[in-house]
Design a protein around this motif. Sequence first.
Motif, mmCIF file in Angstrom:
data_model
loop_
_atom_site.group_PDB
_atom_site.id
_atom_site.type_symbol
_atom_site.label_atom_id
_atom_site.label_comp_id
_atom_site.label_asym_id
_atom_site.label_seq_id
_atom_site.Cartn_x
_atom_site.Cartn_y
_atom_site.Cartn_z
ATOM 1 N N ASN A 11 48.497 -40.602 -15.442
ATOM 2 C CA ASN A 11 49.049 -40.807 -14.095
ATOM 3 C C ASN A 11 48.679 -39.695 -13.114
ATOM 4 O O ASN A 11 49.525 -39.131 -12.439
ATOM 5 C CB ASN A 11 50.570 -40.960 -14.151
ATOM 6 N N GLY A 12 47.378 -39.340 -13.079
ATOM 7 C CA GLY A 12 46.899 -38.347 -12.130
ATOM 8 C C GLY A 12 46.904 -36.917 -12.637
ATOM 9 O O GLY A 12 46.343 -36.038 -11.988
ATOM 10 N N TYR A 13 47.542 -36.643 -13.769
ATOM 11 C CA TYR A 13 47.539 -35.275 -14.308
ATOM 12 C C TYR A 13 46.155 -34.978 -14.861
ATOM 13 O O TYR A 13 45.577 -35.786 -15.579
ATOM 14 C CB TYR A 13 48.612 -35.136 -15.402
ATOM 15 N N SER A 14 45.594 -33.806 -14.542
ATOM 16 C CA SER A 14 44.220 -33.512 -14.941
ATOM 17 C C SER A 14 44.077 -32.360 -15.925
ATOM 18 O O SER A 14 42.966 -32.007 -16.296
ATOM 19 C CB SER A 14 43.381 -33.216 -13.700
ATOM 20 N N GLY A 15 45.167 -31.778 -16.380
ATOM 21 C CA GLY A 15 45.094 -30.657 -17.317
ATOM 22 C C GLY A 15 45.027 -31.109 -18.759
ATOM 23 O O GLY A 15 44.748 -32.266 -19.063
ATOM 24 N N ASN A 16 45.283 -30.176 -19.660
ATOM 25 C CA ASN A 16 45.321 -30.472 -21.088
ATOM 26 C C ASN A 16 46.746 -30.795 -21.527
ATOM 27 O O ASN A 16 47.715 -30.317 -20.936
ATOM 28 C CB ASN A 16 44.810 -29.285 -21.909
ATOM 29 N N VAL A 17 46.847 -31.599 -22.587
ATOM 30 C CA VAL A 17 48.148 -31.966 -23.142
ATOM 31 C C VAL A 17 48.188 -31.648 -24.633
ATOM 32 O O VAL A 17 47.162 -31.389 -25.260
ATOM 33 C CB VAL A 17 48.461 -33.464 -22.921
ATOM 34 N N ARG A 18 49.399 -31.685 -25.161
ATOM 35 C CA ARG A 18 49.591 -31.553 -26.605
ATOM 36 C C ARG A 18 50.472 -32.692 -27.074
ATOM 37 O O ARG A 18 51.247 -33.258 -26.296
ATOM 38 C CB ARG A 18 50.184 -30.196 -26.969
ATOM 39 N N LEU A 19 50.337 -33.046 -28.340
ATOM 40 C CA LEU A 19 51.126 -34.113 -28.946
ATOM 41 C C LEU A 19 52.039 -33.509 -29.997
ATOM 42 O O LEU A 19 51.605 -32.701 -30.821
ATOM 43 C CB LEU A 19 50.207 -35.151 -29.599
ATOM 44 N N ILE A 20 53.313 -33.919 -29.968
ATOM 45 C CA ILE A 20 54.320 -33.380 -30.883
ATOM 46 C C ILE A 20 55.041 -34.546 -31.545
ATOM 47 O O ILE A 20 55.469 -35.483 -30.871
ATOM 48 C CB ILE A 20 55.335 -32.496 -30.125
ATOM 49 N N LEU A 21 55.192 -34.477 -32.860
ATOM 50 C CA LEU A 21 55.874 -35.517 -33.627
ATOM 51 C C LEU A 21 57.358 -35.200 -33.735
ATOM 52 O O LEU A 21 57.740 -34.063 -34.046
ATOM 53 C CB LEU A 21 55.257 -35.618 -35.025
ATOM 54 N N PHE A 22 58.189 -36.216 -33.472
ATOM 55 C CA PHE A 22 59.642 -36.110 -33.602
ATOM 56 C C PHE A 22 60.134 -37.200 -34.544
ATOM 57 O O PHE A 22 59.516 -38.254 -34.663
ATOM 58 C CB PHE A 22 60.322 -36.310 -32.244
ATOM 59 N N ARG A 23 61.244 -36.944 -35.181
ATOM 60 C CA ARG A 23 61.933 -37.975 -35.965
ATOM 61 C C ARG A 23 63.407 -37.905 -35.639
ATOM 62 O O ARG A 23 64.036 -36.846 -35.793
ATOM 63 C CB ARG A 23 61.722 -37.790 -37.463
ATOM 64 N N ASN A 24 63.943 -39.022 -35.182
ATOM 65 C CA ASN A 24 65.359 -39.108 -34.809
ATOM 66 C C ASN A 24 65.734 -37.963 -33.859
ATOM 67 O O ASN A 24 66.738 -37.288 -34.057
ATOM 68 C CB ASN A 24 66.232 -39.108 -36.057
ATOM 69 N N ALA A 25 64.869 -37.728 -32.865
ATOM 70 C CA ALA A 25 65.055 -36.724 -31.809
ATOM 71 C C ALA A 25 64.914 -35.272 -32.277
ATOM 72 O O ALA A 25 65.124 -34.355 -31.502
ATOM 73 C CB ALA A 25 66.383 -36.919 -31.086
ATOM 74 N N VAL A 64 54.212 -36.392 -25.578
ATOM 75 C CA VAL A 64 53.015 -35.829 -24.956
ATOM 76 C C VAL A 64 53.513 -34.859 -23.891
ATOM 77 O O VAL A 64 54.398 -35.191 -23.099
ATOM 78 C CB VAL A 64 52.080 -36.914 -24.374
ATOM 79 N N ALA A 65 52.994 -33.631 -23.925
ATOM 80 C CA ALA A 65 53.469 -32.606 -23.001
ATOM 81 C C ALA A 65 52.287 -31.890 -22.369
ATOM 82 O O ALA A 65 51.318 -31.548 -23.054
ATOM 83 C CB ALA A 65 54.353 -31.597 -23.740
ATOM 84 N N ALA A 66 52.378 -31.661 -21.078
ATOM 85 C CA ALA A 66 51.356 -30.887 -20.377
ATOM 86 C C ALA A 66 51.332 -29.477 -20.961
ATOM 87 O O ALA A 66 52.383 -28.903 -21.256
ATOM 88 C CB ALA A 66 51.669 -30.848 -18.893
ATOM 89 N N ALA A 67 50.138 -28.938 -21.139
ATOM 90 C CA ALA A 67 50.000 -27.590 -21.705
ATOM 91 C C ALA A 67 50.729 -26.549 -20.869
ATOM 92 O O ALA A 67 51.249 -25.571 -21.402
ATOM 93 C CB ALA A 67 48.527 -27.232 -21.846
ATOM 94 N N ASP A 68 50.811 -26.776 -19.560
ATOM 95 C CA ASP A 68 51.498 -25.824 -18.682
ATOM 96 C C ASP A 68 52.999 -26.079 -18.587
ATOM 97 O O ASP A 68 53.712 -25.404 -17.850
ATOM 98 C CB ASP A 68 50.868 -25.820 -17.287
ATOM 99 N N GLY A 69 53.503 -27.077 -19.316
ATOM 100 C CA GLY A 69 54.927 -27.375 -19.340
ATOM 101 C C GLY A 69 55.444 -28.151 -18.148
ATOM 102 O O GLY A 69 56.641 -28.386 -18.041
#
Length: 84
Positions: A11-25, A64-69
């Motif tokens: 959605n227009g964000y152009s930086g790097n992202v990271r993926l994090i796995l969660f289970r039941n929050a 999915v989280a932007a590298a810059d938070g």
Amino acid sequence: GSQQAVTGSANGYSGNVRLILFRNAAKIGQIATGIPASQGSYLWTVGQHANGTALPGGLYSIRVAAADGSQSDFSDGPFTIAAE
């Protein structure tokens, strides 16, 4: 252990992202970092994360989280990791 594509729209964000796995929050572990948001997908070996391998079961989600938070979002719904 199979490989599946994790896809999304930046959605227009152009930086790097990271993926994090969660289970039941609860955070399980980081899947990947430094993925260009414009890439739109990441080929994940299901269950693998920085702390090991996730156990089979339900109520998993991926953040999915932007590298810059500045931005983050969770997968649209929970999913199950099946035993092979």
